[in-house]
Design an enzyme around this catalytic site. Structure first.
Site, PDB file in Angstrom:
ATOM      1  N   GLU A 340       0.844  -1.203   0.000  1.00 26.27           N
ATOM      2  CA  GLU A 340       0.000   0.000   0.000  1.00 26.27           C
ATOM      3  C   GLU A 340       0.879   1.253   0.000  1.00 26.27           C
ATOM      4  O   GLU A 340       0.487   2.301  -0.496  1.00 26.27           O
ATOM      5  CB  GLU A 340      -0.932  -0.002   1.220  1.00 26.27           C
ATOM      6  N   HIS A 369       7.138 -27.346   1.880  1.00 24.14           N
ATOM      7  CA  HIS A 369       6.355 -28.468   1.369  1.00 24.14           C
ATOM      8  C   HIS A 369       5.233 -27.974   0.472  1.00 24.14           C
ATOM      9  O   HIS A 369       4.263 -28.685   0.238  1.00 24.14           O
ATOM     10  CB  HIS A 369       5.807 -29.287   2.540  1.00 24.14           C
ATOM     11  N   LYS A 480     -13.503   1.435  -3.781  1.00 25.16           N
ATOM     12  CA  LYS A 480     -14.561   1.798  -2.829  1.00 25.16           C
ATOM     13  C   LYS A 480     -15.696   2.515  -3.561  1.00 25.16           C
ATOM     14  O   LYS A 480     -16.870   2.243  -3.342  1.00 25.16           O
ATOM     15  CB  LYS A 480     -14.013   2.733  -1.753  1.00 25.16           C
TER      16      LYS A 480
HETATM   17  O1  LIG Z   1      -9.108   2.502   9.807  1.00 28.79           O
HETATM   18  P1  LIG Z   1      -9.973   2.776   8.652  1.00 28.79           P
HETATM   19  O2  LIG Z   1     -10.159   4.221   8.386  1.00 28.79           O
HETATM   20  O3  LIG Z   1     -11.302   2.046   8.782  1.00 28.79           O
HETATM   21  O4  LIG Z   1      -9.266   2.203   7.373  1.00 28.79           O
HETATM   22  C1  LIG Z   1      -8.976   0.865   7.199  1.00 28.79           C
HETATM   23  C2  LIG Z   1      -8.153   0.649   5.949  1.00 28.79           C
HETATM   24  O5  LIG Z   1      -8.934   0.944   4.826  1.00 28.79           O
HETATM   25  C3  LIG Z   1      -8.484   1.692   3.760  1.00 28.79           C
HETATM   26  O6  LIG Z   1      -9.137   1.325   2.612  1.00 28.79           O
HETATM   27  C4  LIG Z   1      -7.014   1.900   3.568  1.00 28.79           C
HETATM   28  O7  LIG Z   1      -6.555   1.570   2.318  1.00 28.79           O
HETATM   29  C5  LIG Z   1      -6.178   1.275   4.630  1.00 28.79           C
HETATM   30  O8  LIG Z   1      -4.934   1.905   4.649  1.00 28.79           O
HETATM   31  C6  LIG Z   1      -6.833   1.373   5.960  1.00 28.79           C
HETATM   32  O9  LIG Z   1      -5.999   0.846   6.942  1.00 28.79           O
END
Ligand SMILES: O=P(O)(O)OC[C@H]1O[C@H](O)[C@H](O)[C@@H](O)[C@@H]1O
Length: 543
Positions: A340, A369, A480
């Protein structure tokens, strides 16, 4: 006679050295951080002549950039953020007194809260549950991977609380975790962890956990703790519902480097892990990795070896092979930290570079293995990082010694593990496959903190070498956004569904999205498989 098949053998990039030369090379290149009992051996990496000298000016630039970052520069320019995870373990380094105090206060609060839970001062509301026995942590990505690694690497039978995780939005996975807790739900402390406080997966986990509490006649708020950015959506929910406690997540700590922030410290302290030693290990490693003498700096050496192995373009994968069950999750943790951070389309000057290094691995000797066959003989598209621990168990010297061979001398399971590591490293080297080894004297809170800090710094330095921003993740947003569009389409399809069967294509068109027929089909199939709608002769209707 058929033609001889073309050779697919990967070229051997170097001529293996003889034993005497390797021994000398090992001694010359070994980097030892005695304060945390960690060594880095890069003797089985074979950069070309002149590599170290050529890279030195760039490494010095990387050190300078890191120094600025630690001083509080905007090291994440796209998001206009500072990057402060190094301050978490050395609060005095924070650029402002207020930050120093906020970090110190938070650590103090976390430890105080854990102590109150352990002493039963903070206890479940149900009289039949005199103390919190279990911890259910709900989070994803950086809000899960670090805590999972720490819990698994350092957990012991006498842990103060048993830790469970919900790290996905998988109905069955969530149910399984909740069912496992069963009647202990009444003595379970729930942590909902999300830095942004708006990530759908932990939100869903929270909603499902709330439903389970309701079914069991329990008051969720009295057993729930939020770990999130102040003022986030989650923070608002926790505040308005009067949750047991809220812990802040600092804006200047990224998710993948949050294991030493409240995200990692709260569950670790509750489990009974020595968080001070964990932070101390990182602080000591930070000191060692600030050393501007490249050859003495293990993070710089790691970053340089990544650069050498991958040509500075990620052309080879990083295989992480801990010979230790307790470090099984290290590769998964590093997968996020490295991929990331480094997997970027653009460099800091806006050029398209498609950078990154792919990380995978589980553990040795188990993987010998499974896929080590390909590592030894197949396509030479990787470099290995072995992680070994000298002390077999924390009770070395006191545990009974089991002789597994019955020979003249005692041979233990741990001896075999060491043998397999050394044997595999040798077999790889002799076949032109490079590797490094990180050796811990023992695995404990301090050394784990040190390993994490080592990789955090190596990632930062490497990002400078290849000129990318290691601290943002623009690519994650694309998926997302697309997912949100898909769920909107599902709702539109459900709106159009009637008692008369219609095809996916017709429903997509009716929903005003005729070009989404395939997505509509997948959504309708999922709904039908779960009996939420009916399907007749390949068409869909209300259940
Ligand atoms: O802690 P949050 O804001 O819920 O994020 C949780 C995760 O989701 C995201 O999509 C990011 O790519 C991550 O870097 C992050 O750790």
């Amino acid at each position: 006679m058929p033609d001889a098949p073309a050779s697919h053998a990967a070229p051997t990039p170097y001529t293996p050295r003889d034993a005497a030369a390797l021994w000398k090379r090992y001694q010359n290149l070994l980097v030892r951080v005695a304060s945390v009992g960690l060594s880095l051996d890069v003797s089985r990496m074979e950069p070309a002549d002149g590599f170290w000298k050529r890279m030195e000016p760039r490494m010095q630039e990387a050190f300078a950039a890191m120094e600025k970052l630690e001083e509080g520069a905007i090291a994440n320019p796209d998001e206009g953020r500072r990057v402060g995870h190094y301050w978490l373990r050395d609060p005095g380094l924070a650029p402002e007194q207020e930050l120093t105090e906020a970090i110190e206060r938070t650590i103090h609060d976390v430890k105080g809260f854990a102590a109150s839970v352990h002493s039963k001062e903070i206890a479940p509301p149900d009289e039949k549950a005199p103390r919190f026995t279990d911890l259910l942590s709900i989070g994803i990505g950086g809000s899960a991977l670090g805590p999972q690694l720490v819990a698994d690497a350092l957990g012991v039978k006498r842990d103060k609380m048993k830790v469970h995780f919900i790290d996905n939005t998988d109905t069955d996975g969530i149910r399984r975790t909740l069912e496992n807790l069963g009647s202990r739900l009444k003595s379970t402390l729930v942590l909902v962890v999300s830095k942004s406080g708006g990530t759908p997966e932990p939100r869903n986990g929270m909603v499902e956990a709330k439903a389970a509490f309701r079914r069991a006649g329990l008051d969720f708020a009295k057993q729930a703790v939020a770990i999130t950015g102040e003022g986030s959506k989650l923070d608002g929910i926790a505040k308005s519902e009067g949750w047991l406690r809220r812990f802040p997540m600092f804006d200047w700590v990224g998710g993948r480097t949050s294991v030493m922030a409240t995200v990692g410290l709260v569950p670790a302290a509750l489990q009974g892990i020595d968080v001070d030693r964990f932070l101390l290990g990182a602080r000591k490693m930070d000191a060692a990795t600030r050393n501007p003498k490249t050859a003495k700096n293990p993070a710089a050496m790691l970053a340089l070896m990544w650069f050498h192995a991958t040509g500075g373009t990620g052309e080879k994968d990083m295989v992480v092979l801990p010979y230790k069950d307790r470090l099984l999750l290290l590769s998964r943790y590093l997968q996020q930290l490295v991929m990331e951070s480094l997997g970027k389309e653009l460099d800091l000057d806006g050029n398209v570079v498609h950078q990154g290094i792919a990380v995978y691995g589980n553990k040795g000797s188990t993987d010998q293995h499974a896929y080590v066959q390909q590592l030894r003989d197949g396509t030479n598209n990787f470099f290995a990082t072995f992680v070994t621990v000298l002390q077999d168990t924390p009770r070395a010297g006191r545990d009974p010694v089991i002789d597994v061979d019955g020979g003249e001398h005692v041979t233990t399971s741990g001896d075999y593990l060491t043998g397999f590591y050394l044997g595999t490293r040798k077999a790889l080297y002799e076949n032109g496959r490079e590797s490094m080894t990180i050796t811990l004297d023992k695995l404990d809170a301090q050394s784990l903190g040190a390993v994490i800090a080592l990789y955090e710094r190596a990632v930062g330095l490497y990002a400078s070498l290849v000129n990318v921003n290691a601290y943002h993740q623009p690519g994650v947003e694309a998926g997302k956004k697309a997912a949100a569009g898909v769920l909107d389409l599902q709702n539109a399809l459900l709106d159009r569904l009637t008692d008369k069967a219609q095809s996916a294509e017709a429903l997509a068109a009716a929903a005003g999205q005729p070009d989404q027929a395939e997505t509509a089909l997948h959504l309708l199939e999922h709904l039908a498989a779960n009996k939420r709608i009916a399907k007749r002769a390949g068409k869909y209707l209300k259940a």
